[in-house]
Design a protein around this motif. Structure first.
Motif, PDB file in Angstrom:
ATOM      1  N   GLU A 138       0.868  -1.193   0.000  1.00  0.00           N
ATOM      2  CA  GLU A 138       0.000   0.000   0.000  1.00  0.00           C
ATOM      3  C   GLU A 138       0.897   1.234   0.000  1.00  0.00           C
ATOM      4  O   GLU A 138       1.792   1.360   0.842  1.00  0.00           O
ATOM      5  CB  GLU A 138      -0.872   0.017   1.266  1.00  0.00           C
ATOM      6  N   GLY A 167      -9.854  13.981   9.162  1.00  0.00           N
ATOM      7  CA  GLY A 167      -9.875  13.376   7.826  1.00  0.00           C
ATOM      8  C   GLY A 167     -11.276  13.208   7.274  1.00  0.00           C
ATOM      9  O   GLY A 167     -12.235  13.065   8.022  1.00  0.00           O
ATOM     10  N   GLN A 212       1.987  14.462  10.412  1.00  0.00           N
ATOM     11  CA  GLN A 212       2.650  14.637   9.119  1.00  0.00           C
ATOM     12  C   GLN A 212       3.979  13.893   9.160  1.00  0.00           C
ATOM     13  O   GLN A 212       4.719  14.010  10.133  1.00  0.00           O
ATOM     14  CB  GLN A 212       2.895  16.127   8.861  1.00  0.00           C
ATOM     15  N   ASP A 231      -3.054   6.529   7.555  1.00  0.00           N
ATOM     16  CA  ASP A 231      -4.061   5.468   7.446  1.00  0.00           C
ATOM     17  C   ASP A 231      -3.645   4.363   6.470  1.00  0.00           C
ATOM     18  O   ASP A 231      -4.079   3.229   6.587  1.00  0.00           O
ATOM     19  CB  ASP A 231      -5.439   6.047   7.085  1.00  0.00           C
ATOM     20  N   TYR A 232      -2.740   4.696   5.529  1.00  0.00           N
ATOM     21  CA  TYR A 232      -2.317   3.668   4.560  1.00  0.00           C
ATOM     22  C   TYR A 232      -1.591   2.511   5.246  1.00  0.00           C
ATOM     23  O   TYR A 232      -1.519   1.410   4.716  1.00  0.00           O
ATOM     24  CB  TYR A 232      -1.420   4.289   3.476  1.00  0.00           C
ATOM     25  N   TYR A 291      -2.885  10.941   7.878  1.00  0.00           N
ATOM     26  CA  TYR A 291      -1.707  10.823   7.010  1.00  0.00           C
ATOM     27  C   TYR A 291      -1.133   9.413   7.035  1.00  0.00           C
ATOM     28  O   TYR A 291      -0.385   9.016   6.145  1.00  0.00           O
ATOM     29  CB  TYR A 291      -0.632  11.856   7.398  1.00  0.00           C
ATOM     30  N   ALA A 347       2.356   5.095   0.410  1.00  0.00           N
ATOM     31  CA  ALA A 347       2.212   6.184   1.387  1.00  0.00           C
ATOM     32  C   ALA A 347       1.537   7.382   0.733  1.00  0.00           C
ATOM     33  O   ALA A 347       1.535   7.506  -0.499  1.00  0.00           O
ATOM     34  CB  ALA A 347       3.585   6.588   1.894  1.00  0.00           C
ATOM     35  N   HIS A 348       0.954   8.261   1.544  1.00  0.00           N
ATOM     36  CA  HIS A 348       0.387   9.511   1.015  1.00  0.00           C
ATOM     37  C   HIS A 348       1.521  10.444   0.597  1.00  0.00           C
ATOM     38  O   HIS A 348       2.627  10.343   1.122  1.00  0.00           O
ATOM     39  CB  HIS A 348      -0.428  10.213   2.113  1.00  0.00           C
ATOM     40  N   PRO A 349       1.237  11.375  -0.311  1.00  0.00           N
ATOM     41  CA  PRO A 349       2.271  12.365  -0.637  1.00  0.00           C
ATOM     42  C   PRO A 349       2.631  13.158   0.630  1.00  0.00           C
ATOM     43  O   PRO A 349       1.798  13.274   1.533  1.00  0.00           O
ATOM     44  CB  PRO A 349       1.586  13.282  -1.656  1.00  0.00           C
ATOM     45  N   ARG A 405      -4.252   0.156   6.006  1.00  0.00           N
ATOM     46  CA  ARG A 405      -5.335   0.112   5.020  1.00  0.00           C
ATOM     47  C   ARG A 405      -5.581  -1.320   4.529  1.00  0.00           C
ATOM     48  O   ARG A 405      -4.633  -2.061   4.267  1.00  0.00           O
ATOM     49  CB  ARG A 405      -4.993   1.016   3.833  1.00  0.00           C
TER      50      ARG A 405
END
Ligand SMILES: Cc1cc2nc3c(=O)[nH]c(=O)nc-3n(C[C@H](O)[C@H](O)[C@H](O)COP(=O)(O)OP(=O)(O)OC[C@H]3O[C@@H](n4cnc5c(N)ncnc54)[C@H](O)[C@@H]3O)c2cc1C
Lengths: 146, 523
Positions: free
Chosen positions: B34, B61, B224, B86-87, B84, B36-38, B90
């Motif tokens: 999965e 969120g 973050q 949650d992945y 930030y 990561a977010h940017p 996930r």
């Protein structure tokens, strides 16, 4: 998503007046009229909470909104006696949501008050809590007999 | 045919891949992965930022992740609820459903695994920790050194040097927060026979290094990502970029088959649903202790065996420094572990390890429900009392509670049967009295028994044993009954002391990978 909220129980009872609950709870904690954005966000999250609230709890919560004036006192007594968790959960929810708003930061982070100032605030809070707790117990009884 | 396949890109899988690549073997790393977010774009101190910006999307969120502990029945460690991050968890329960009894298993199917959310407390195992293992500390030392260089770990020589071992290669420690400084000063004035306190060994940079910035003290630790705090994902990305590994994602490994001196790995593509196979001379499984066990049980079609699962039971409690009541919040505090405490406890009859942290990083609202006053007065407490508080997490060896069990059911779900945390709080007396002597108070009512599973230190399902055996590993990590299958994560731990185990797990993964590389080359 593992952590995404999902409903615990299906219920046949429709959730009632989430915005009314929002306004009352906000007023109990912040003594003001609820801003629109906070109302919307609260209602969105409370809808999820509603789905996992048992019918019995929801009825109690609705009664509390309708009949009890001092929700803060009721919530305190309910928290100590583990009754009406629906009410305590919604207080918690409100405190989370309000923290995201820039205009409410002073409720969460204070400036330095010094040791004496801090202690006085804590003693004052303790006194206020005792009074609310006594009142809350009576309100809880009234709610129970309603 | 590949030389080596590594399953999993968490701390263990990445450490194994790193060592293989250093031995000039280019492994194939298979992972669900999965992404990561940017990266976030807050550059101010979070408390300043909050005064000028709406932080709903950052802290709660759109999918209400930040409220999941309130809105669902499944409580997880608070840090894992941040949008930030949650992945990291996930789809975990869809990809690998678990029927849990008295246990809350936290699984990750992300690139980099659980370590994307970790506290990065990284501690060398010593003689004490390796008792009962068929290996010696000297076997891990070279890998501890390589990892220290790769990760960038802060710390210093202090009273915990005997417990945490060599300080070789450590970066200067991070700055202590105001509250922790006061607490640590008090400790240094009044030491205790059984209790030692010192700086945490943390995988966070006190100075810029290899394109990673120094830690910036902005109270963003929970909301973050900062590349100043190490995640194995960074090593994974670098190795991939340098073409020293082949990293394939969206693959859920199901099982392996051994034949003619090789291993075939079967996986399902999580996007297309197609089945795929991969062949290699050697297979290293590092899917996290829970999913490694699942792959092993699935490969044996075994729906009966019940394996042990070790975990560190833990207690958590706030500590108030009364003299600091009424002071302003220290908004520049490092949000992860700042100090560690090691207690050779006579009352418990075992060595315990504590992590001491400031509580600036989480949302203030997180503390609301545990404070005892009415709602408005609780908000006042948040302003006046919280700035004077610390929190301690006290970890116990796995042996302090009955063993948890894990098995595979015919429907493909894992079943984990744990035990409610029943740690005896009365035995904490000497520690609480000592804390009071240091001017640090805690109260019985505030002690929390951390739910089973929440320490997220899982191990010991396929323990290393001198002579191997069914569902055991030999000291070189080879799974009993196999020729070419190796267990590289903490599933192979023989025991679990109170010390956070990930650093030792990574070093052990490298040790095993080194042996595998040698075998491949000798073939
Ligand atoms: C909030 C938090 C704080 C922590 N703090 C610390 C700390 O301070 N110190 C410490 O030592 N530890 C800490 N830990 C624990 C630490 O994060 C874990 O021990 C460590 O990350 C485990 O690494 P792993 O490689 O064994 O497994 P994981 O991190 O679980 O990684 C497993 C990998 O395998 C992959 N995978 C799993 N199953 C399959 C499959 N079937 N097919 C393909 N791929 C698969 C996943 O995608 C993932 O990449 C913390 C954990 C959390 C959540």
């Amino acid at each position: 998503m593992q952590n995404s909220p999902s409903p615990r129980t299906d219920s046949t009872v429709e959730p009632q007046h989430p915005d009314r609950g929002a306004a009352r709870i906000y007023a109990a904690v912040f003594r003001q009229t609820i801003p629109e954005m906070i109302l919307e966000r609260f209602v969105q999250a409370a809808t999820v909470l509603d789905r996992r609230t048992s019918d019995e709890e929801r009825v109690l919560y609705d009664h509390a909104l309708k009949r009890i004036g001092d929700l803060e006192a009721l919530e305190l007594a309910a928290r100590y006696t583990h009754r009406v968790p629906a009410l305590s959960d919604r207080f918690r929810l409100m405190v989370y949501i309000v923290e995201t708003d820039p205009d409410h930061q002073h409720y969460y982070v204070g400036s330095q008050t010094g040791f004496v100032g801090g202690l006085l605030s804590m003693v004052g809070g303790g006194f206020q809590t005792t009074v609310k707790l006594i009142k809350g117990w009576f309100l809880l009884k009234r709610l129970g007999s309603a | 045919m590949h030389n080596v396949i590594v399953v999993g890109s968490g701390a263990a899988g990445v450490a194994a891949a790193l060592e293989l690549s250093q031995c000039r073997i280019r492994p194939l790393v298979l992972d669900v992965g999965e992404p990561a977010h940017p990266p976030g774009d807050v550059h101010d101190n979070f408390y300043d930022y909050k005064r000028g910006h709406d932080t709903y999307e950052m802290t709660i969120g759109r999918d209400l992740q930040g409220l999941s502990n309130l809105l669902t029945d499944r409580e997880v460690p608070v840090k894992l609820t941040a949008p930030y991050i949650d992945y990291v968890t996930r789809n975990a329960h869809t990809l690998s459903p678990i029927d849990e009894v008295d246990f809350c298993a936290i699984q990750s199917f992300a690139s980099g695994g659980l370590a994307n959310a970790w506290g990065a407390g990284l501690y060398r195992y010593t003689d004490h920790d390796l008792e009962g293992f068929p290996i010696q500390p000297g076997d891990l030392d070279p890998y501890f050194e390589k990892l220290t260089e790769e990760i960038g770990i802060c710390g210093e020589a202090d009273d915990l040097e005997g417990d945490f071992s060599s300080t070789l290669g450590l970066l200067p420690p991070l700055e202590l927060s105001r509250n922790i400084t006061r607490f640590y000063d008090a400790y240094r004035r009044r030491k205790h026979r059984e209790i030692r306190i010192g700086r945490a060994r943390v995988g966070a940079l006190s100075g810029a290094r290899n394109a990673r910035p120094a830690y910036a003290y902005r109270s963003l630790d929970f909301f973050q990502e900062s590349t100043a705090v190490y995640s194995p994902r960074y090593t994974l990305d670098r190795l991939s970029f340098e073409n020293r590994i082949e990293h394939r994602t969206s693959l859920l490994v199901k099982r392996w088959r051994e034949h003619d001196g090789a291993v075939t790995v079967e996986a399902r593509d999580t996007v297309t649903g197609e089945q795929c196979t991969f062949e290699a001379k050697k297979l290293l499984i590092a899917a996290g202790a829970i999913n490694t066990s699942k792959i092993v049980l699935q490969s044996h079609d075994d729906y009966e065996t019940v394996l042990p699962l070790l975990e560190n039971p833990a207690l958590q409690f706030p500590i108030v420094l009364p003299k600091l009541i009424g002071s302003a919040l220290d908004v520049t505090a490092f949000g992860l572990v700042q100090l560690n405490l090691v207690w050779d406890s006579q009352t418990y009859g075992m060595r315990l390890q504590g992590s001491i942290m400031d509580i600036t990083a989480p949302n203030r609202a997180e503390f609301f429900a545990s404070l005892p006053y009415s709602a408005r007065a609780n908000l006042a407490l948040i302003r006046t009392l919280l700035p004077s508080m610390l929190v301690m997490q006290l970890f116990f060896p796995a042996s302090s509670q009955p063993v948890t069990h894990i098995s595979l059911q015919a429907n493909g779900h894992l079943r984990i049967v744990g035990h409610p945390n029943t740690l005896d709080l009365r035995k904490l007396g000497p520690l609480l009295r000592y804390l009071r002597r240091l001017g640090a108070w805690t109260f019985g009512r505030l002690l929390v028994r951390v739910p089973a599973g929440h320490s997220v230190h899982y191990a010991g399902t396929l323990p290393m044993h001198e002579s191997g055996g069914r569902y055991r590993c030999t000291p070189d990590g080879r799974l009993g009954g196999t020729e070419n299958v190796f267990i590289a994560d903490s599933a192979s731990f023989s025991r679990l002391t109170a010390k956070n185990m990930s650093f030792a797990m990574m070093a052990n993964a490298m040790r095993i990978a080194h042996g595998v590389a040698k075998e491949v080359k000798n073939r």
